[in-house]
Design an enzyme around this catalytic site. Structure first.
Site, PDB file in Angstrom:
ATOM      1  N   HIS A 159      31.453  39.815  37.615  1.00 40.77           N
ATOM      2  CA  HIS A 159      32.920  39.762  37.613  1.00 40.77           C
ATOM      3  C   HIS A 159      33.414  40.923  36.765  1.00 40.77           C
ATOM      4  O   HIS A 159      33.059  41.060  35.597  1.00 40.77           O
ATOM      5  CB  HIS A 159      33.439  38.442  37.046  1.00 40.77           C
ATOM      6  N   CYS A 160      34.262  41.773  37.362  1.00 36.11           N
ATOM      7  CA  CYS A 160      34.760  42.955  36.660  1.00 36.11           C
ATOM      8  C   CYS A 160      36.233  42.773  36.311  1.00 36.11           C
ATOM      9  O   CYS A 160      37.077  42.692  37.207  1.00 36.11           O
ATOM     10  CB  CYS A 160      34.591  44.192  37.541  1.00 36.11           C
ATOM     11  N   PRO A 161      36.572  42.716  35.023  1.00 40.76           N
ATOM     12  CA  PRO A 161      37.983  42.551  34.646  1.00 40.76           C
ATOM     13  C   PRO A 161      38.835  43.759  35.014  1.00 40.76           C
ATOM     14  O   PRO A 161      40.042  43.624  35.207  1.00 40.76           O
ATOM     15  CB  PRO A 161      37.917  42.358  33.124  1.00 40.76           C
TER      16      PRO A 161
ATOM     17  N   ASN B 160      39.921  42.998  38.229  1.00 45.30           N
ATOM     18  CA  ASN B 160      40.401  41.612  38.260  1.00 45.30           C
ATOM     19  C   ASN B 160      39.815  40.845  39.441  1.00 45.30           C
ATOM     20  O   ASN B 160      40.534  40.135  40.165  1.00 45.30           O
ATOM     21  CB  ASN B 160      41.937  41.587  38.333  1.00 45.30           C
ATOM     22  N   ASN B 161      38.511  40.981  39.638  1.00 41.05           N
ATOM     23  CA  ASN B 161      37.874  40.305  40.761  1.00 41.05           C
ATOM     24  C   ASN B 161      36.365  40.337  40.584  1.00 41.05           C
ATOM     25  O   ASN B 161      35.841  41.117  39.785  1.00 41.05           O
ATOM     26  CB  ASN B 161      38.249  41.004  42.070  1.00 41.05           C
TER      27      ASN B 161
END
Length: 282
Positions: free
Chosen positions: A139-141, A144-145
């Protein structure tokens, strides 16, 4: 074979067809910061370095190249953020649905206790997205996904184009400093010399930081694709239960078949074929 009568039925097609967007405060803030940093780079490149330049050819060529890459970077970011990464239908682990799969002997399905979904092989639950994601890498902030089966191409393109504009900006900063040292500082920019230096140093710091970060991410993503092993699978050292394919086949599975210029476009959705996402033999 596991089932649960407590699971709600799968959502209707109407609700599944809505735009994908994760309502996470940290992720939204990181996505906004990403866009602001790109716009800051745009401002410094255009207003501090290119527009004041007396060399029209230098200005036009570098302006076009930088803006094309910046546009593709933001387009890739938007696609990575707003594309369903491969979420498993929520609440489909009902007795009726499992029976409708008509499982053969030796075939099993697993239920995720967190989102009450049938968990396909190689899927993992994301606590931020609150869904099971097929071939979830991480999950990559910043986007945002989750990075998963259906949006990995856009994430790879995002890291590549950010690395390219970071490298391009650093090269232009170097040339601009040399030009300003040789000429009068008051003539090499429309801003005052102290302001010009501060803006260039900040851009240099931003470009160097993001060049290193995105280059590493791009390299790890390409390696993950070529080896057909996600970041989570590598971290957990999960046993390989899927067929081994060549590196070229793995690349085509993510970017589309056959190879074409569309691999570099965030506007082209790759054709990943059809597979059975729920069953595997044990």
């Amino acid at each position: 074979r596991r089932s649960s009568d407590l699971c709600v039925p799968p959502p209707s097609l109407g609700s599944m067809g809505r735009m994908w967007f994760i309502k996470d405060g940290c992720g939204i803030a990181c996505a906004i910061i990403t866009w602001m940093l790109v716009f800051y780079a745009e401002f410094v490149v255009l207003c501090v370095m290119l527009i004041p330049s007396r060399d029209m050819v230098y200005t036009v060529i570098n302006g076009i190249l930088f803006n094309i890459c910046a546009f593709l970077a933001l387009a890739s970011h938007s696609r990575a953020m707003l594309t369903d990464p491969g979420a498993v239908p929520k609440g489909n682990a009902t007795k009726e649905f499992i029976e409708s799969l008509q499982l053969k002997p030796g075939q099993v399905v697993y239920k995720c206790p967190k989102c009450c979904s049938i968990k396909p092989d190689r899927a993992h639950h994301c606590s931020v997205c609150r869904r099971c994601i097929r071939k979830m890498d991480h999950h990559c902030p910043w986007v945002n996904n989750c990075v998963g089966e259906t949006n990995q191409k856009y994430f790879v393109l995002f890291t590549m184009y950010i690395a390219l504009i970071s490298l391009h900006a650093l090269i232009m900063v170097g040339f601009h400093f040399l030009y300003c040292f040789e000429e009068d500082w008051t003539k090499c920019s429309s801003f005052s010399p102290p302001t010009t230096v501060i803006l260039l140093i900040l851009l240099c710091f931003e470009g160097l930081l993001f060049l290193i970060f995105t280059s590493v991410m791009f390299g790890t993503q390409v390696h993950s694709i070529c080896t057909d092993e996600t970041g989570i699978e590598q971290l957990k050292k999960e046993e390989r239960r899927w067929a081994k394919k060549t590196k070229w086949m793995n690349l085509k599975a993510v970017f589309g078949h056959p190879f074409s210029i569309s691999w570099l476009s965030p506007f082209v959705t790759p054709d990943q074929g059809k597979t059975d996402p729920y069953q595997y033999v044990v």
